[in-house]
Design an enzyme around this catalytic site. Structure first.
Site, PDB file in Angstrom:
ATOM      1  N   ARG A 199      -0.634  -3.180   8.265  1.00 27.23           N
ATOM      2  CA  ARG A 199      -0.633  -2.169   8.047  1.00 27.23           C
ATOM      3  C   ARG A 199      -1.835  -2.074   6.536  1.00 27.23           C
ATOM      4  NH1 ARG A 199       3.616  -0.079   4.431  1.00 27.23           N
ATOM      5  NH2 ARG A 199       3.391   2.138   4.707  1.00 27.23           N
TER       6      ARG A 199
ATOM      7  N   HIS B 297      -2.556   7.682   3.093  1.00 26.59           N
ATOM      8  CA  HIS B 297      -1.681   6.871   2.306  1.00 26.59           C
ATOM      9  C   HIS B 297      -2.245   7.173   1.003  1.00 26.59           C
ATOM     10  CE1 HIS B 297       0.332   3.154   1.219  1.00 26.59           C
ATOM     11  NE2 HIS B 297       0.401   3.424  -0.333  1.00 26.59           N
TER      12      HIS B 297
ATOM     13  N   GLU C 296       5.090   8.176   2.545  1.00 29.35           N
ATOM     14  CA  GLU C 296       5.605   8.096   1.728  1.00 29.35           C
ATOM     15  C   GLU C 296       5.147   9.850   1.227  1.00 29.35           C
ATOM     16  OE1 GLU C 296       6.047   4.960  -1.350  1.00 29.35           O
ATOM     17  OE2 GLU C 296       6.783   3.354  -0.035  1.00 29.35           O
TER      18      GLU C 296
ATOM     19  N   ASN D  37      10.302   1.976   3.988  1.00 30.57           N
ATOM     20  CA  ASN D  37      10.006   1.521   2.758  1.00 30.57           C
ATOM     21  C   ASN D  37      11.424   1.487   1.417  1.00 30.57           C
ATOM     22  OD1 ASN D  37       7.654   1.699   3.932  1.00 30.57           O
ATOM     23  ND2 ASN D  37       6.493   3.068   2.039  1.00 30.57           N
TER      24      ASN D  37
ATOM     25  N   TYR E 252      12.664  -0.948  -1.989  1.00 29.27           N
ATOM     26  CA  TYR E 252      12.410  -1.263  -2.864  1.00 29.27           C
ATOM     27  C   TYR E 252      13.396  -1.090  -3.848  1.00 29.27           C
ATOM     28  CZ  TYR E 252       7.717  -1.018  -2.234  1.00 29.27           C
ATOM     29  OH  TYR E 252       6.509  -1.571  -1.821  1.00 29.27           O
TER      30      TYR E 252
ATOM     31  N   GLU F 291       7.529  -1.207   4.170  1.00 26.72           N
ATOM     32  CA  GLU F 291       7.312  -2.083   2.547  1.00 26.72           C
ATOM     33  C   GLU F 291       8.339  -2.776   2.183  1.00 26.72           C
ATOM     34  OE1 GLU F 291       5.375   0.585  -0.475  1.00 26.72           O
ATOM     35  OE2 GLU F 291       4.042   1.164   1.708  1.00 26.72           O
TER      36      GLU F 291
HETATM   37  O1  IFM Z   1       1.939   0.523  -3.764  1.00 23.30           O
HETATM   38  C1  IFM Z   1       2.798   1.637  -3.372  1.00 23.30           C
HETATM   39  C2  IFM Z   1       2.321   1.804  -2.218  1.00 23.30           C
HETATM   40  O2  IFM Z   1       1.063   1.998  -2.124  1.00 23.30           O
HETATM   41  C3  IFM Z   1       3.653   2.624  -2.264  1.00 23.30           C
HETATM   42  N1  IFM Z   1       4.946   1.568  -1.608  1.00 23.30           N
HETATM   43  C4  IFM Z   1       5.488   1.409  -3.132  1.00 23.30           C
HETATM   44  C5  IFM Z   1       4.657   0.483  -3.889  1.00 23.30           C
HETATM   45  C6  IFM Z   1       4.728   0.007  -4.968  1.00 23.30           C
HETATM   46  O3  IFM Z   1       4.810   0.578  -5.796  1.00 23.30           O
END
Ligand code: IFM
Length: 468
Positions: free
Chosen positions: A104, A148, A194, A315, A317, A369
């Site tokens: 990606r 992006h 995002e 995404n 985290y 992500e």
């Molecule tokens: O590095 C970033 C990415 O560009 C977008 N999502 C979160 C990642 C980590 O912060």
């Protein structure tokens, strides 16, 4: 060829079902992902390409933002980054060694259309031709993100960037040109990555480019970006040279309460934050509260945003915590990554289930992500024993497996990131890669997490502890 291919697929599917049955019956601890499951990694143009002013590339809002002292840790910039512009063949070979099914990446809009409208830059366009052809030659699916975060600076200077409605048409025109050029070879496309970050980090807190601090502008940008998604989707479908898989990637998180008495607050926060995107995208609606913040709104906007999507990229985290006292950090006993983000893999399963429950109409999901920043040390023998990152990935992938078992249609997982790279305002101080980059020499070295991930992708299996 086709028959053989189908037979191979059938055989694989049969083995996979047998393996999953064995897991369910308690006869094996190996969990087999569905045969179509896509394993990948990701990067974005500004974070890895470098070559910021080469071959006719225009300036982006991140080029400008990085030049302003104090915006980026240590004064770092993406001028060179991982130099992928020159080293893409080596990087794609790494993807092959990692057994990836997909890579990606994003197109740098100012590289292919320096002013964000008007003339295209053939040298920039041909770079992505070469990258795509290299991936296809290695049997790796290219997954393109159109935006992006690196808007052409000229659009920011002349129009105010995404705060201005005219940028929507420019984005649609850019999308049409890209899809026309590359969709003979590329099936998977993402309009935006995002949009919450580009809107609110870029225009409310000023932590990201273009560094504006105005909540009213931020809300307008959020809306206009959704219009870009809608207009871009229509333009892409019209220009497509094959049936595309077209979607958007959102950073969604589940809000949870540490104190059970605050559960209703968490519920509200989820509906507000995820709903801000999912309601207009999937249902063509905004809540009253969301609508109240948008100054330039037209009735037909919601119809434009609400385009059919082939998938939704998520995404993930960390979860987000809410409490009536406002105090959520640090959670007693919790682990945190170097970003200060709580490690809480189970919340990923809950998020995937919650989306399915609240939005049954949602298209198939991909975890586009997921990853962690930790400090890495290269041992004397040249190894990077990044056990914490490996465990982070493993524990989150387990939760994806469990979500699939719960019945959520998750079709793939992309580890963030292929390489250590330019982590926006944090510069090179935060390493997310499963491949280590020595920024002085540009030497790449697969970390232990990468070796583990390569085996997972190859075998399409993980060892899943019982009673999770
Ligand atoms: O590095 C970033 C990415 O560009 C977008 N999502 C979160 C990642 C980590 O912060």
């Amino acid at each position: 060829m086709k028959t053989n291919h189908n037979l191979t697929q059938l055989w694989k599917a049969g083995r996979c079902h047998a393996a999953r049955l064995a897991y369910r019956l308690g006869l094996s601890d190996k969990y087999c992902f569905p045969p179509y499951f896509l394993w990948g990694t990701g990067t974005s143009a500004y974070q890895v390409e470098g070559a910021h002013d080469q071959d006719g590339k225009g300036e982006s809002i991140w080029d400008r933002f990085c030049r302003s002292p104090g915006n980026i840790k240590n004064g770092d910039t993406g001028n060179i980054a991982c130099d992928q512009y020159h080293r893409f063949a080596q990087d794609m070979e790494l993807c092959r060694r990692l057994n990836l099914g997909a890579y990606r990446f994003s197109i740098a809009w100012p590289r292919v259309q320096p002013l964000g409208r008007g003339a295209l830059n053939e040298k920039g366009m041909s770079y992505y031709d070469r990258l795509i052809d290299e991936l296809l030659a290695l049997g790796i699916e290219p997954v393109i993100t159109l935006y992006h975060w690196d808007l052409p600076q000229a659009l920011q200077d002349d129009l105010g960037g995404f705060a201005h409605r005219d940028t929507v048409q420019h984005f649609a025109d850019y999308t049409e040109a890209m899809v026309h050029r590359y969709s003979d070879r590329v099936k998977f496309w993402t309009t935006l990555n995002e949009p919450w970050c580009s809107s609110f980090l870029g225009h409310q807190t000023g932590y990201h480019a273009p560094g504006i601090k105005d909540p009213l502008i931020a809300a307008q940008v959020a809306h206009n970006l959704l219009l870009c998604h809608g207009a871009g989707t229509i333009a892409a479908r019209a220009a497509a040279r094959q049936k595309l898989d077209l979607g958007i990637v959102l950073n969604l998180t589940i809000s949870e309460a540490l104190n059970p008495a605050d559960a209703h607050l968490a519920d509200k926060a989820f509906a507000r934050d995820c709903g801000f995107y999912l309601e207009p995208l999937l249902r063509g609606k905004y809540s009253q509260a969301a609508l109240a913040g948008i100054k330039d709104f037209k009735e037909q906007d919601l119809r434009l945003i609400n385009q059919p999507m082939d998938y939704l990229g998520i995404n993930y985290y960390a979860r987000s915590l809410v409490s009536s006292t406002g105090k959520t950090h640090p959670v007693p006993g919790a682990e945190y990554t170097q970003m200060g983000w709580e490690v809480h893999p189970q919340a990923l399963r809950r998020l995937l289930n919650r989306i399915r429950k609240d939005y049954p109409e949602v298209p198939p999901l991909y975890v586009t992500e997921n990853g962690a920043a930790y400090e890495d040390l290269v041992t004397q023998a040249g190894r990077i024993n990044d056990t914490k990152r490996l465990e982070y990935l493993r524990r989150h992938i387990e939760q994806v497996a469990l979500a699939i078992e719960d019945g959520v249609d998750v079709r793939g997982y992309f580890a963030w990131s292929l390489l250590d790279n330019f982590e926006w305002a944090e510069g090179y101080d935060r390493r997310f890669g499963i491949v280590h980059v020595d920024f002085a020499t540009q030497e790449r070295r697969i970390k232990d997490s990468g070796l583990w991930y390569a085996e997972t992708a190859r075998s399409n299996k993980i060892v899943l502890p019982r009673n999770l």
